[in-house]
Design an enzyme around this catalytic site. Structure first.
Site, mmCIF file in Angstrom:
data_model
loop_
_atom_site.group_PDB
_atom_site.id
_atom_site.type_symbol
_atom_site.label_atom_id
_atom_site.label_comp_id
_atom_site.label_asym_id
_atom_site.label_seq_id
_atom_site.Cartn_x
_atom_site.Cartn_y
_atom_site.Cartn_z
ATOM 1 N N ARG A 1 33.237 -23.973 -51.023
ATOM 2 C CA ARG A 1 32.504 -22.719 -51.090
ATOM 3 C C ARG A 1 33.161 -21.759 -50.092
ATOM 4 N NH1 ARG A 1 32.470 -22.658 -46.502
ATOM 5 N NH2 ARG A 1 30.870 -22.906 -44.904
ATOM 6 N N CYS B 1 31.996 -31.460 -42.614
ATOM 7 C CA CYS B 1 31.231 -31.837 -43.808
ATOM 8 C C CYS B 1 32.115 -32.546 -44.827
ATOM 9 C CB CYS B 1 30.576 -30.613 -44.419
ATOM 10 S SG CYS B 1 31.705 -29.212 -44.679
ATOM 11 N N HIS C 1 30.391 -27.543 -51.490
ATOM 12 C CA HIS C 1 31.764 -27.896 -51.865
ATOM 13 C C HIS C 1 31.722 -28.888 -53.021
ATOM 14 C CE1 HIS C 1 32.810 -26.058 -48.099
ATOM 15 N NE2 HIS C 1 32.449 -27.069 -47.347
ATOM 16 N N ASP D 1 20.865 -19.974 -27.603
ATOM 17 C CA ASP D 1 21.624 -19.030 -28.430
ATOM 18 C C ASP D 1 21.856 -17.742 -27.677
ATOM 19 O OD1 ASP D 1 22.353 -19.366 -31.560
ATOM 20 O OD2 ASP D 1 22.183 -17.232 -31.058
#
Lengths: 351, 351, 351, 351
Positions: free
Chosen positions: A172, A144, A224, A37
């Protein structure tokens, strides 16, 4: 070629990346060698506390992270020398330039659904096209929403009853942790283009799927919601349709008559069930809500966007490395290791 | 029989009732004789300030209202003696018992969409079945969602291109003013039954409409959003479809390329246009978002639930009393008096 | 020097600018010569429909706006030749570079509260320091929150009972019309620095004000809420405190026992009262909620951020141009023209 | 008297009750004998899956639960015969009538903060008044907000620097799982009475605490936020104040410069740290946000209402049964068993 565990790197320790890391650790045939990261705040510090070796994206990031007191095991380039496959969960603009780097290092790679199909030339949903990924050097796990579409419509297709599907995706607006000019407030925002991209995206996995979606963004962060109108090839009974969904992996039933009445009751149940982070990897499909009228089928389901693609990524690791040739076996292994179920609580109501 | 203005009472000075009252006042052929309520807070005091004669629902309510200092002109029974028609906008449990009272007083009545079709035996949408209401003693105006369905699908049907329609209704969870254990927070709640009631409700106005809806409740208060997948009778062009919608009253186009991108941008525009209470009486249909693929049509529109049924109620007053025999003329008169439009701002983009 | 109406330009036709424009039009001693913007969507088209002459910010913007079909009367530079004063409501980064341009054109200017005090060297709240602005070439109206603080604490100070004030500001996260990665969802975000800037900002108007604020951002768009703990110089009664607030302009009382129980009930009331855009220019202070304990005072009030600074801007126009020397007279004229009140509905409850 | 583990019942398996049950199981000196409820949906089924013996509230509830297929071990009356102490987490109206039943069964009892102090005559916060609860037959744990006030102001008081405290509580409107006409939408609702009840409530534990609070309800579900203005007895440094808080149990520091910027970032961190249900039992106090100006102190902290009272309840079990006489030892044991910390991630920034 892999007598040992497959050695895995996770590049990008965000919403999806941190979950992939935990999922790799849970697999007996995989080893998490390190996470990568650029951040230096609490999020990467938790990775350190969990004992995950942390690598910086590059030397610039390394400098900043060291100043912030993050113990580093090296940079991405160092890590790539020590792994077989990298799960890339970096932001969209970064990911595409990473593929060259992975190839140059001779490391297989898995990208997430924000990337285009053309980046890797292959899109992956374990229960739909696992075998086509065997031995490839790279693939992308679809988004997703698209994952949920392939799982569910794929189940109806396998049962031979799917003609065409038209869905509305109530998405969402941002993830639960965000607070910096993110999301929407007290409104619904229809996406500019109809169809939205999930239909064409699903067709990169199941090419002849007749599916069109309309997507809107609503004022919640919890998951969602998909509402589907499906034209079947013929009349069918509820039982027949439910049986088709039951046979498919990674679809679990919710029941309104059990008090599972909304996106947030599902999430409360995941928490109570001790799911890590209260995650749901399954498509949560409302069973008692599902309706068949002649040759038309209507149903709602929930897509927990923060985690649904994680088991797919694990299976992609096995497919690319070839340590498991059989998709259903990989799925079984992943699901057992993570704890996916078909039924969240015992169903004592009649169907 | 009505040489004078039609004398109107509004029973229930809530979200819908207060708007009906203002709309009646705006009509040249109607007179608002009084409004009826039981509350004694700021809401009814505004009615007093506007000069509306206020009547109490019954003598019990009258006592409470007087104690609170609300000047009363009488009770509902007094008012019924002085009007030709009453627009009933009381809460669901109250309204059905009111019909007997209205009949006994020889007063025509219009109920709102929360009541069942069976209460009055007739359901009303001006542009669909005005003439069937002529001279009846009672009717009900259908709900906000159902009104929008009849207007839009009715337009496609009139153009001869509608085969069947499947819609998803993303409903607002409570009205903007509510703050007492009302609504939902950070979730979406699918309705328990599919189909939801709007399809059958629309069929009380256009009997052979092939329409099925799924409804969900989302975490906003601004309006409802409808997403539609329509099967046409044949291939058609966007222009043909848009023309069908253009011909129908009370449908106005929104354009995303004009910055009208969400439910709340529409409401901001209504405010800027000086609409009373920022209301929208039209169905707000996104024009550039509308898509035709072969013989399938997809579009989104916005239903401003607090006001969309108000012009319908005004036309129902004319139909029941028969002061206007022609539905289109009544619609024109109402729309002119209130200020409905087909286009909110001048459209300078090409279609 | 102004035998005619003061000629006013509004630069920036956004949330505040469009309201300033309407307010100028409502004044008998002012003339709105034009509004300036760079946008070409529905927002500026409404200005065109209202008959406001529209000017482009510069020639680049002019090209874009013409392509979009917006009829233009010229650019900002053209407009500056034809006005006496410009109300600048441009975004923060733009405004500071505008002052030079205004000065070069010999045009007086009023900036909004997003700008620093140091930009103009003078900050303005009509009821606190009107006279200090007489004849200046430029001033800034303080922010919405700061305006409310100066009005209320100024009233207590004038009554001689204010010692020190400590407040918590629960701010709305974004404006009601926004939908593009704006605001926050389901959280509260405390501001990083304590004190927040409103205290020091208020001191640019009333220098010896002992006030410290903590600000947080909450998950609503409706207005800001302020909660205050005030140390008085001595014990006082509720009546004495309420009287101090009553004497001050632009503070109106809300009453919970009248059903005004939350930010959104106030806004519903503004709509019902026919306020343009449902605006509230007054500080809405809860009267029955206000509590005095010995020499401490506690109260809540509502700041309608989209409009509260508009009457201040109108008074600043008079002060800078000197067409009215007396602040209270300017305030009275503005309030009468716009319709500010001390009491929204008749209060029939006892104090 | 307790050579064995203390035998505990939990009456009410809701938000708090289910957490108390898990916390009891985590203690080595306690045994969870059973949980009691009346529901028969997924929530109690999870308890069954966890192996918790389930008892029905009464025989009526037992019938309904059996019909729903919930395996029952008996009723509340049966359970009371087999336990030493019951943690009552039933809804407010139910709890007060339960005390008689518990007393009659000779079972000690702990009530939650929704009950009045007068019900038990004793209110409990472990780090403030543990010893006063020794051997009592009943106590109530104060509410989430009050618990946080006693912990924090208690710490300042113990350091001898607290004079008086004035706080504003920005409360979540409903719990994350609720979806049935619950909460508020897009508004803030100030509580009708000032002071709100938390000040007097805190005084039932620390009688001479000079504290007044104003409470408002905001449009989020994630936790409560407290903003405090504290008058110290004298000037103090930040370090001195932070040290006072550090010494106290159950207060943990959040740092904005570590990315912990809002209520929801804290909850994301709790999830990532693997906290059960993502819970936080500690007061989460922003360290770098805390400000001292002369003899005044200002700070914000987060109260995770769903869990903060759980460790208190565990300590109350030990105090009532007397199995631990020393409050600090009980606190240490509870905190170790649950996993409370003083610092969530290693702090590598300077103070």
């Amino acid at each position: 070629m892999y007598s040992q565990k497959v050695r895995v790197a996770v590049n990008g320790y965000g919403v999806i990346g941190k979950r992939i890391a935990d999922a790799v650790v849970a697999q007996e045939d995989m080893e998490l060698v390190g996470v990568v990261d650029i951040s230096s705040d609490w999020r990467i510090k938790v990775a350190v506390q969990k004992g995950y070796p942390v690598f910086a994206s590059d030397s610039e990031a390394a400098d900043l992270m060291r100043i912030a007191g993050i113990p580093l095991a090296g940079t991405l380039d160092d890590l790539l020398k020590r792994v077989d496959v990298v799960a890339d969960a970096t932001p969209k603009k970064v990911a595409s330039s990473n593929l060259e780097k992975y190839r140059a290092a001779g490391v297989k790679s898995i990208f997430q659904g924000g990337e285009k199909h053309s980046l890797t030339g292959h899109s992956f949903v374990a229960q739909a096209n696992y075998e086509t990924a065997l031995g490839r050097d790279t693939t992308r796990v679809v988004s997703c929403n698209t994952t949920s579409i392939v799982r569910t419509l794929g189940a109806l297709k396998s049962a031979g009853i799917l003609k065409k599907a038209r869905g509305v995706l109530v998405r969402r607006a941002t993830d639960p942790w965000e607070s910096d000019h993110s999301g929407v407030m007290n409104t619904v925002v229809p996406e500019k283009d109809i169809p939205s991209h999930q239909g064409p995206d699903a067709q990169t996995v199941i090419p002849d799927l007749d599916v069109i979606t309309i997507a809107v963004k609503a004022a919640h962060t919890t998951s969602h919601l998909h509402s589907w109108s499906v034209q079947l090839t013929r009349s069918a009974s509820r039982d027949e349709v439910l049986e088709a969904f039951r046979k498919a992996p990674r679809i679990a039933f919710l029941r309104m008559d059990e008090g599972m009445v909304a996106l947030n009751s599902t999430l409360e149940m995941m928490s109570d069930l001790g799911r890590p982070r209260g995650d749901m990897w399954e498509v949560g499909l409302w069973e008692d809500n599902l309706t068949v009228q002649d040759d038309e089928l209507f149903y709602n389901y929930q897509v927990y966007n923060q985690a649904i693609v994680v088991p797919e990524t694990i299976d992609a690791i096995r497919a690319l490395t070839g340590i498991e040739k059989d998709g259903m076996k990989s799925i079984a292994r992943t699901d057992q290791a993570l704890g996916l179920v078909h039924m969240f609580v015992e169903n004592t109501k009649s169907l």
